[in-house]
Enzyme design. Structure first.
Site, PDB file in Angstrom:
ATOM      1  CE  LYS A  56      66.060 144.199  32.214  1.00  0.00           C
ATOM      2  NZ  LYS A  56      65.958 143.336  31.026  1.00  0.00           N
ATOM      3  CE  LYS A  74      68.830 143.563  25.108  1.00  0.00           C
ATOM      4  NZ  LYS A  74      68.718 142.736  26.320  1.00  0.00           N
TER       5      LYS A  74
END
Length: 392
Positions: A56, A74
């Site tokens: 992304k 994450k």
């Protein structure tokens, strides 16, 4: 791509529950990626999400922009966010990973957690901010932090701007696909799984664009109406977990099983809740023409292969739901100001350009949009590494 730079498994000394942190890549010493909390969260899941964040960031790289692409990371905690002990567990997790948040992991809300909750827990854990690792990269930290705080304070028709920008990006991705196919918005039907932050905002933007939302699903089941649901009423009747109070349903609204959204008579499906939603056991139920991945990793590879063979186009999460992450950095770095109209215009323009590029690449390569997104990332990563440097 190589293995993640770092994988960490944390075990809570009080409950025995586990939490995870995966840093896929660092760019200029920093990585970006949210923190989720859900029962059954695994290291494998968080690893896949961290890789997605690297993608992304790369997809939104603009050499002319002030927003500097970051690496991907994450976090995840294996716990039901509605468990009475979940907040205390969140604080203990953040205390355990505090050195990483201080040094190189910028994080925020993800599945099961709100930004307000993350911010409150971060302060209790002794952190300045959940994104403090990026502050050294800012030209004017004080001005940047004020700009982001002002943006978070904005509401549009009862919903915070920070909740809306991601759904704006998902909706624009869907509209781009419809425009390329010459499909008019009026008469096009949509089913949405999940009416939380991403799903709710997506439903609002698609309904306001003229599409008909015929089904939405939450933890209690699916609410459907072939003539169209009153999206704004449902949004106002949500709790903090995206569950709709059924007392607001109209006479024509139906209460169906939880998986009924998947086989709804709709052209567009928007999985906006949990990962691994569409698999080889249920993909045959899909009759839609497009699946727009508002959630992270909702369609499993085998299912996507079968859907593609049947003519269903899956618009991948790494592009479609990247608007929220990008908006944070566009605002913090100063590409846009704390203004809703400016945020929506920039998000629409950027997401449309990205999805057009991805679909053009898929057509020219004779492949899927997901494979095209991966190809675009492969093109951009060496450029980012050469300009900014990164640590594998």
């Amino acid at each position: 791509m190589a293995a993640p730079l770092m994988s960490l498994v944390w075990t809570d000394h009080i409950t025995g529950r586990q939490g995870f942190l995966v840093v896929d890549r660092l760019v200029r010493g920093v990585a970006s990626g949210g923190l989720r909390m859900r029962p059954g969260c695994t290291l494998e899941e968080v690893t896949g999400l961290a890789r997605g964040m690297t993608m992304k960031e790369a997809l939104h790289y603009n050499p002319a922009g002030r927003y500097i692409p970051l690496g991907g990371a994450k976090g995840g905690i294996d716990c039901d966010p509605q468990d009475p002990g979940s907040y205390a567990l969140l604080v203990r997790y953040l205390r355990a990973v505090r050195p990483y948040v201080e040094s190189f992991w910028t994080t925020g809300e993800d599945l099961g957690l709100t930004q307000d909750l993350v911010d409150r827990a971060a302060v209790e854990a002794g952190l300045v901010s959940s994104i403090q690792a990026v502050y050294p990269l800012l030209d004017d930290e004080a001005a940047a932090r004020r700009r982001l705080a002002d943006a978070f304070a904005i509401e549009v028709d009862g919903i915070g701007l920070d909740e809306l920008v991601g759904g704006c990006g998902v909706a624009e991705s869907a509209l781009t696909a419809l425009d390329r196919a010459g499909v008019p918005y009026p008469g096009t039907r949509v089913a949405v799984q999940g009416l939380g932050t991403m799903g709710g905002a997506t439903a609002r933007f698609l309904a306001r664009a003229g599409l008909t939302v015929v089904a939405v699903a939450d933890v209690k089941g699916t609410i459907a109406n072939p003539a169209g649901l009153d999206v704004e009423t449902l949004l106002r009747a949500r709790d903090t977990y995206g569950t709709v109070d059924r007392a607001v349903l109209r006479p024509g609204d139906l209460e169906l099983p939880g998986d009924a959204w998947l086989c709804a008579d709709a052209e567009v499906l928007v999985p906006a809740a949990v990962s691994y939603t569409v698999d080889a056991s249920n993909e045959h139920l899909v009759t839609a023409r497009w699946i727009v991945e508002a959630a992270n990793m909702p369609v499993l590879p085998e299912a996507e292969e079968r859907l593609t063979a049947r003519g269903v186009t899956v618009l991948p999460d790494v592009a479609v739901n990247s608007g929220t992450n990008a908006w944070w950095w566009w605002t913090l770095f100063g590409d846009i100001g704390p203004d809703a109209d400016e945020a929506f215009a920039h998000t629409r323009r950027s997401m449309r350009a990205l999805v057009e590029l991805m679909l053009d690449r898929a057509e020219s390569d004779g492949t899927t949009p997901r494979a095209a997104a991966h190809a675009l990332v492969s093109d951009r990563l060496p450029v980012i590494a050469e300009r900014f440097g990164w640590y594998r």
